[in-house]
Enzyme design. Sequence first.
Site, PDB file in Angstrom:
ATOM      1  N   SER A 170       0.841  -1.190   0.000  1.00  0.00           N
ATOM      2  CA  SER A 170       0.000   0.000   0.000  1.00  0.00           C
ATOM      3  C   SER A 170       0.874   1.237   0.000  1.00  0.00           C
ATOM      4  O   SER A 170       1.962   1.252   0.578  1.00  0.00           O
ATOM      5  CB  SER A 170      -0.886  -0.012   1.246  1.00  0.00           C
ATOM      6  OG  SER A 170      -1.603   1.188   1.329  1.00  0.00           O
ATOM      7  N   THR A 171       0.405   2.280  -0.623  1.00  0.00           N
ATOM      8  CA  THR A 171       1.149   3.543  -0.617  1.00  0.00           C
ATOM      9  C   THR A 171       0.915   4.305   0.672  1.00  0.00           C
ATOM     10  O   THR A 171       1.615   5.251   0.972  1.00  0.00           O
ATOM     11  CB  THR A 171       0.716   4.433  -1.798  1.00  0.00           C
ATOM     12  OG1 THR A 171      -0.701   4.599  -1.734  1.00  0.00           O
ATOM     13  CG2 THR A 171       1.099   3.824  -3.111  1.00  0.00           C
TER      14      THR A 171
END
Length: 192
Positions: A11-12
């Site tokens: 995930s960013t």
Amino acid sequence: MGKIYGYMRISTKKDEQTFSRQEAQLLGKVDKLYFDRMSGAKKNRPQLQEMLSSLEAGDTVLIVAIDRLSRSTKDLLEIVETIKSKGASLKSINDSWLDTTSDNPMSEFLLTVMGALGQMERAMTIQRVKEGVQVAKEKGVKFGRPKANKTKVNYALELYYSGALTVREITDITGVSKATLYRKVRELEYHG
């Protein structure tokens, strides 16, 4: 025997997340590794799409865990269907039940159950939203854009027609948006 493709995703949202853990489990087991750095909820994951488009019959997609491939049941089932339509298979290292490399009836059964649970979850969410809206309406909650304060709008119209101020100055003074001011001016000119 086909190629084995590895897929990783982080995930960013979490800067501290790296591919290290997934990479350690996949390296040496795959011919090519694909990875995306974005939320699993996003539909457009470029590396996943590239991998899926390059799949051929007999290939296998190897993942560390199901949540690295998809965040929703619907999305997972669509990805699995795409993989199967290419004549390829999907296998998860941590989720041992997810293995379509052979005719595994348990894997098929669990995917079907997950699909049904996903549909039920969506239906329940829609139902809860409808019920919540109904309860809120019964308590007097108004939905939609708030109505502009008539006193402020009338004052804004007075200032507008006086010609002494710019529209920006009028909106700053009254707090009435430009869109509301222009809409009211058009209504007056149309009906006047």
